[in-house]
Structures are given as structure tokens and as C-alpha cells.
Design an enzyme around this catalytic site. Structure first.
Site, PDB file in Angstrom:
ATOM      1  N   GLY A  31      -1.124  14.626  24.635  1.00 35.19           N
ATOM      2  CA  GLY A  31       0.117  15.225  25.113  1.00 35.19           C
ATOM      3  C   GLY A  31       0.235  15.147  26.618  1.00 35.19           C
ATOM      4  O   GLY A  31      -0.743  14.904  27.325  1.00 35.19           O
TER       5      GLY A  31
ATOM      6  N   GLY B 106       5.013  18.577  32.397  1.00 34.90           N
ATOM      7  CA  GLY B 106       5.145  18.760  33.833  1.00 34.90           C
ATOM      8  C   GLY B 106       3.883  19.286  34.486  1.00 34.90           C
ATOM      9  O   GLY B 106       3.643  19.069  35.672  1.00 34.90           O
ATOM     10  N   PHE B 107       3.016  19.954  33.702  1.00 38.00           N
ATOM     11  CA  PHE B 107       1.785  20.553  34.229  1.00 38.00           C
ATOM     12  C   PHE B 107       0.668  19.531  34.381  1.00 38.00           C
ATOM     13  O   PHE B 107      -0.237  19.695  35.184  1.00 38.00           O
ATOM     14  CB  PHE B 107       1.300  21.654  33.278  1.00 38.00           C
ATOM     15  CG  PHE B 107       1.046  21.141  31.889  1.00 38.00           C
ATOM     16  CD1 PHE B 107      -0.152  20.532  31.565  1.00 38.00           C
ATOM     17  CD2 PHE B 107       2.025  21.228  30.914  1.00 38.00           C
ATOM     18  CE1 PHE B 107      -0.376  20.020  30.295  1.00 38.00           C
ATOM     19  CE2 PHE B 107       1.808  20.722  29.647  1.00 38.00           C
ATOM     20  CZ  PHE B 107       0.617  20.122  29.341  1.00 38.00           C
ATOM     21  N   GLY B 108       0.686  18.455  33.540  1.00 37.84           N
ATOM     22  CA  GLY B 108      -0.415  17.509  33.503  1.00 37.84           C
ATOM     23  C   GLY B 108      -0.567  16.910  32.120  1.00 37.84           C
ATOM     24  O   GLY B 108       0.426  16.638  31.443  1.00 37.84           O
TER      25      GLY B 108
ATOM     26  N   LYS C  82      -6.425  21.109  28.272  1.00 38.04           N
ATOM     27  CA  LYS C  82      -5.234  20.991  29.117  1.00 38.04           C
ATOM     28  C   LYS C  82      -5.718  20.768  30.550  1.00 38.04           C
ATOM     29  O   LYS C  82      -6.323  21.652  31.155  1.00 38.04           O
ATOM     30  CB  LYS C  82      -4.417  22.280  29.001  1.00 38.04           C
ATOM     31  CG  LYS C  82      -3.116  22.312  29.766  1.00 38.04           C
ATOM     32  CD  LYS C  82      -2.409  23.634  29.444  1.00 38.04           C
ATOM     33  CE  LYS C  82      -1.134  23.814  30.227  1.00 38.04           C
ATOM     34  NZ  LYS C  82      -0.460  25.090  29.890  1.00 38.04           N
TER      35      LYS C  82
ATOM     36  N   ASP D 148       8.798  30.758  28.659  1.00 37.29           N
ATOM     37  CA  ASP D 148       8.951  29.304  28.528  1.00 37.29           C
ATOM     38  C   ASP D 148       8.753  28.865  27.081  1.00 37.29           C
ATOM     39  O   ASP D 148       8.057  27.891  26.794  1.00 37.29           O
ATOM     40  CB  ASP D 148       7.971  28.578  29.460  1.00 37.29           C
ATOM     41  CG  ASP D 148       8.333  27.099  29.646  1.00 37.29           C
ATOM     42  OD1 ASP D 148       9.527  26.759  29.470  1.00 37.29           O
ATOM     43  OD2 ASP D 148       7.447  26.295  29.958  1.00 37.29           O
TER      44      ASP D 148
END
Length: 343
Positions: A40, A43-45, A61, A158
Site C-alpha cells: 500500500g 500521503g504518509f508513505g 507502515k 480521517d
């Protein structure tokens, strides 16, 4: 006061440290974050699948070096999720910090996220209505836990299909608490000057005024519910031949007493008509413009679980008339972005 804040900070650091994985172990588990292991990206990484030495599968993550999420927000997510235990929330196993590198280690979800099913025509038809109904109910119960049943009162801020993960049995698990805010026991609403989240799922009072509450999450839930039923993205629906927004389209069909036209064709074949109409009804109640008119998640769970509860008539939803600039002028588009928000 200063001493108490120091003690609080110390206890949080201890909590984070107690959850820390050895960075080298995670590197080995993910084959040094190889592209073959990537499952996956946002926007975070990026997110990678990994296997620990004892054979346990994990999801890692890995925050981008360019990510706006700072160390404090990262610790916020770690400490927050560590305190939460519920069937419909993803389980955090630990974290990794090395220099500028920040990692979160979760239980692995083999069926990835909800958006992989509802917005893919082939994969969408692999699930029947009963499975989707259970997913909807699972998201509702997870939110209810966050809002009312955990030791903390938490606003997710979110919620969207890519943040709803699915396990082996297609049980929905809410993830990604980087934007979450903890409310005090008697607090009902908060304001921020820096709005974070994803266009298409943000409640109007939050997007325009920075005001958020449990009803902001209710709005996001309503959008997801309508997306599941229609198979269409709220954020990609802008000015189609049907209507200006997905919510406006659902509302128009509801008012015309033609609401089954809103339902994705394949779903009609595997569902109870009365049950799907009830879900559209609940979705419209959740996306009403005035947050006070929206139901609480406890009411939503009752409505989903009962055939005899009378539902109020929905009122005009938010964004039926577009109040925003055209999508090509909005830089966030469909990416979430983070900022450090003081507690």
C-alpha cells in the site's frame, strides 16, 4: 503544572519504548522494504508486508521522510492505538524509530482495505450483500467504541475506505489514527485552524470552519455507506451527468422515490431491497448538513441491528449544492495529509 506535563511526557515515552521493535528485525522481516513486499501507499508513505522470525505476518507502515507527520504525532498514534482494544479496530503490535525513520507495526490484514473492493468492478462482485452489511455494521461498532465505549473519547477525523482494513474473515477494522484527537469527558466539540483529512469525507463544518466532533466521524461514515452501496467514489463524482456530488445524487433519487437506481447493479441481485433502502436512509441521516441533526453512532448501531426501529425522515444533505472550488483547484485531492495538532 509543568511537572505534571513532564511526568505525562515521560510516561508516554516509556509506553512508546515498551512497544518498540528492533529496527533491524523489521528490515529483515520486510526484505529491506523491498518493492515486492509493498502492499500500500498513501500521503504518509508506504506499507509493507513482513514476516517475523517466528513466522508471524505483519504490516509495516513506513513514514515518508517528506511526510508532514512529526515525531509527536507519530507518538500520538502509537500511544493512542496501544490503549484501544476492539474487534473492529486494527491492532497495533509496536513501532520502530531510528533517526528520521518512523515505523508502525500492525497485525497483517490479508484482504487489504475496503477501497480495493468497493471501487473495483471485478473484486466488488466477489462479496455478497451480507458481507457488505457486516462490514458496514463493523465500521459502525468500531466508531461507537471510539466515541463512547473506550476509556477515551476519540474522534478519528480521517475515516475513509482506505482506512478500513479487512481481515481473513472480511471483518472490518478501522485503522490510521494519526489524525485522531482525544476529547475530555465533558468535551463535545473542538476547533482547529489547520484542517487535516481527505476531501470528500470531511464534514462541512470541519472543512469550512475547522469545527469537529463525533458528528464529523458520523458524516464520514455516512459517505462510506453510500459509496459501498453505489460503488462510486464521493470525491470522484464531481459534476458528473448524474448530479454535482454523490450525496446530491442520492438525495435527488430519494426525493424522487427512485432510490434503488442509486444501488450498484450486482448488489441488487444479492440483497434484501428493504435492507438496502434502510442503509441508504441511514447514510442520508448521517450526512445531513447540520451536525446536530445527524444520529450518534450508538443510534446508528441500533438502526442497523433492528428491523422495527422507525427512522426519521432525512433532511437536506451537506454538499448537495457545491460550496467548494472545482476539484482541479484543490491540491489535496484524494490524498490524506497530516499536521501536528496540539492536544
Amino acid at each position: 503544572m509543568a511537572e505534571r506535563q513532564k511526568l505525562k511526557a515521560a510516561s508516554e515515552i516509556t509506553t512508546v519504548e515498551s512497544l518498540q521493535f528492533d529496527f533491524g528485525t523489521i528490515e529483515v522481516a520486510t526484505n529491506k522494504f523491498s518493492d515486492d513486499n509493498k502492499i500500500g501507499e498513501g500521503g504518509f508513505g508506504k506499507v509493507y508486508k513482513g514476516v517475523l522470525p517466528e513466522g508471524k505476518e505483519i504490516a509495516v507502515k513506513r513514514f515518508s521522510m517528506k511526510s508532514l507527520q512529526g515525531l509527536e504525532e507519530f507518538k500520538n498514534e502509537v500511544v493512542l492505538i496501544a490503549k484501544l482494544q476492539h474487534k473492529n479496530l486494527v491492532r497495533l503490535l509496536g513501532c520502530g524509530i531510528q533517526g528520521e525513520e518512523k515505523l508502525l507495526v500492525y497485525e497483517f490484514m490479508p484482504n487489504k482495505s475496503l477501497d480495493n473492493f468497493i471501487f473495483d468492478s471485478k473484486r466488488r462482485s466477489q462479496l455478497d450483500w451480507n458481507t457488505y452489511y457486516n462490514i458496514i455494521s463493523g465500521i459502525a461498532r468500531g466508531l461507537l467504541y471510539l466515541h463512547e465505549d473506550s476509556r477515551l473519547k476519540i474522534i478519528h477525523r480521517d475515516l475513509k475506505p482506505s482506512n478500513v482494513l479487512l481481515d481473513h474473515d472480511m471483518v472490518a477494522k478501522i485503522s490510521d489514527f494519526g489524525m485522531a484527537r482525544i476529547f475530555s469527558e465533558n468535551q463535545n466539540i473542538a476547533n482547529t485552524k489547520r484542517v487535516v483529512g481527505t476531501y470528500g469525507y470531511m464534514a462541512p463544518e470541519y472543512a469550512m470552519e475547522g469545527a469537529f466532533s463525533v458528528k464529523s466521524d458520523v458524516f464520514s461514515f455516512g459517505v462510506i455507506l453510500l459509496e459501498i452501496i453505489s460503488g462510486k467514489r464521493s470525491s470522484g463524482f464531481y459534476l458528473t451527468e448524474h448530479s454535482q456530488t454523490l450525496l446530491a445524487y442520492a438525495w435527488r433519487l430519494w426525493c424522487e422515490d427512485n432510490v434503488l437506481e442509486f444501488v450498484d447493479n450486482f448488489m441488487i441481485e444479492s440483497c434484501s431491497t428493504s435492507e438496502i433502502v434502510k442503509c441508504i436512509h441511514i447514510g442520508l441521516l448521517c450526512v445531513e448538513e447540520n451536525p446536530q441533526d445527524r444520529p450518534t453512532m450508538s443510534t446508528v448501531v441500533v438502526m442497523l441491528g433492528s428491523e422495527s426501529v422507525a427512522l426519521p425522515e432525512p433532511k437536506h444533505p451537506a454538499f448537495s449544492v457545491v460550496k467548494f472550488m472545482p476539484m482541479d483547484e484543490i491540491s489535496v485531492n484524494d490524498l490524506s495529509f497530516s499536521t501536528i495538532v496540539p492536544q
